[in-house]
Design a protein around this motif. Sequence first.
Motif, PDB file in Angstrom:
ATOM      1  N   GLN A 245       0.820  -1.213   0.000  1.00  0.00           N
ATOM      2  CA  GLN A 245       0.000   0.000   0.000  1.00  0.00           C
ATOM      3  C   GLN A 245       0.852   1.261   0.000  1.00  0.00           C
ATOM      4  O   GLN A 245       0.499   2.264  -0.637  1.00  0.00           O
ATOM      5  CB  GLN A 245      -0.944  -0.026   1.198  1.00  0.00           C
ATOM      6  CG  GLN A 245      -2.049  -1.066   1.061  1.00  0.00           C
ATOM      7  CD  GLN A 245      -2.789  -1.333   2.352  1.00  0.00           C
ATOM      8  OE1 GLN A 245      -2.315  -0.995   3.445  1.00  0.00           O
ATOM      9  NE2 GLN A 245      -3.963  -1.948   2.262  1.00  0.00           N
ATOM     10  N   SER A 248       2.113   1.758  -3.551  1.00  0.00           N
ATOM     11  CA  SER A 248       1.037   2.309  -4.378  1.00  0.00           C
ATOM     12  C   SER A 248       0.816   3.786  -4.092  1.00  0.00           C
ATOM     13  O   SER A 248       0.599   4.585  -5.014  1.00  0.00           O
ATOM     14  CB  SER A 248      -0.261   1.531  -4.139  1.00  0.00           C
ATOM     15  OG  SER A 248      -0.142   0.189  -4.558  1.00  0.00           O
ATOM     16  N   ALA A 249       0.877   4.154  -2.807  1.00  0.00           N
ATOM     17  CA  ALA A 249       0.674   5.561  -2.438  1.00  0.00           C
ATOM     18  C   ALA A 249       1.753   6.446  -3.046  1.00  0.00           C
ATOM     19  O   ALA A 249       1.468   7.546  -3.540  1.00  0.00           O
ATOM     20  CB  ALA A 249       0.662   5.704  -0.921  1.00  0.00           C
ATOM     21  N   GLN A 251       3.298   5.964  -5.751  1.00  0.00           N
ATOM     22  CA  GLN A 251       3.028   6.089  -7.180  1.00  0.00           C
ATOM     23  C   GLN A 251       1.893   7.074  -7.457  1.00  0.00           C
ATOM     24  O   GLN A 251       1.925   7.804  -8.452  1.00  0.00           O
ATOM     25  CB  GLN A 251       2.650   4.722  -7.765  1.00  0.00           C
ATOM     26  CG  GLN A 251       3.794   3.727  -7.818  1.00  0.00           C
ATOM     27  CD  GLN A 251       3.339   2.381  -8.365  1.00  0.00           C
ATOM     28  OE1 GLN A 251       2.679   1.614  -7.671  1.00  0.00           O
ATOM     29  NE2 GLN A 251       3.677   2.109  -9.611  1.00  0.00           N
ATOM     30  N   GLN A 252       0.904   7.096  -6.577  1.00  0.00           N
ATOM     31  CA  GLN A 252      -0.292   7.884  -6.828  1.00  0.00           C
ATOM     32  C   GLN A 252      -0.160   9.350  -6.409  1.00  0.00           C
ATOM     33  O   GLN A 252      -0.762  10.231  -7.024  1.00  0.00           O
ATOM     34  CB  GLN A 252      -1.477   7.249  -6.102  1.00  0.00           C
ATOM     35  CG  GLN A 252      -1.853   5.875  -6.648  1.00  0.00           C
ATOM     36  CD  GLN A 252      -2.776   5.103  -5.725  1.00  0.00           C
ATOM     37  OE1 GLN A 252      -3.284   5.645  -4.740  1.00  0.00           O
ATOM     38  NE2 GLN A 252      -2.996   3.830  -6.032  1.00  0.00           N
ATOM     39  N   ASP A 254       1.418  13.100  -5.849  1.00  0.00           N
ATOM     40  CA  ASP A 254       2.205  13.994  -6.709  1.00  0.00           C
ATOM     41  C   ASP A 254       3.494  14.482  -6.041  1.00  0.00           C
ATOM     42  O   ASP A 254       4.317  15.126  -6.701  1.00  0.00           O
ATOM     43  CB  ASP A 254       1.363  15.216  -7.108  1.00  0.00           C
ATOM     44  CG  ASP A 254       0.196  14.837  -8.013  1.00  0.00           C
ATOM     45  OD1 ASP A 254       0.328  13.838  -8.751  1.00  0.00           O
ATOM     46  OD2 ASP A 254      -0.841  15.533  -7.963  1.00  0.00           O
TER      47      ASP A 254
END
Length: 349
Positions: A245, A248-249, A251-252, A254
Amino acid sequence: MAELERDRVREYLAGHAQPTLDDGARAHYRERIAAQLKARNAVLVAHYYTDPEIQALAEATGGCVADSLEMARFGKNHPATTLIVAGVRFMGETAKILSPEKWVFMPTLEATCSLDIGCPADVFSDFCDQHPERTVVVYANTSAAVKARADWVVTSSIAVELIDHLDRQGEKILWAPDRHLGNYVRERTGADVLCWDGECIVHDEFKAKGILELKALHPEAAVLVHPESPASVVEIADVVGSTSQLISAAQQLDNPSFIVATDRGIFYKMQQLMPGKTFMAAPTAGNGATCRSCANCPWMAMNGLENTLAVLEDANGCGQEIHVDPEIARQALVPLDRMLAFGAELKRR
């Protein structure tokens, strides 16, 4: 974990560190390991916290680099007849329980976990007997014998969802062994959770004060925190989650940079997926203090190229084969299957 026990662990591990290899030696080991994996119909399954060299090798040879839940799924579903599990012992045991027909080896069976050590099966069973009205939920970071005593096994990636599910059914929870993660799911769900008193020696050392000081120097950075960390650290996080997780964070979001409060082995995958971003290890000690893990699990570091090759080249795996008592395995499979089924259901939602 008691200070004396921490010191004993550190002293032991200091004598079991993996050797430093030059570029030529690393290439030689990689080539031989790849050949042996193919010859033995074996696959290498590695955790995010292992050495980047091991993670890269798993990827290059068709294996898996993942958190403990995905490692379990991958090993169970892969057609290989032999699993080489690079991680800590409970991961090897889980692989064997889920795939009893397969040979399961680890580079070293001495790679364990402070959460596992701090939750002896006999003492834990007595604790459960004192609270028969509670549903027993144990974290994956436990021995096969502890899992066999549980109603559910859970990983950090599905902990909140599972406890919320059980709470909505009116169940009271007995949680083990990580008290920080147990307190986190209690706060997130409002469930009645009784916690065993254990901690991860890596995550327990992160300090909110140090993170805030680093954040002041890098105001653009997002703070990513694993929920095995103390509550004071969790409170200042931008994102709290499991290893997968947190990846993923990163990557997501900015943000161009991140302060990461988990084992620094995760940086390999983060930098691989996001080469344009900067990742900084969260501080593990305040002014004048001395860290014991320095954001790097000493047992994960025991998985190296040399002992991985040795296990593959020896007909008996150098004595590093995972064995689980059949009756314990039978009992532990019940909560493990529940975990996998619940996790699969979450993915479909």
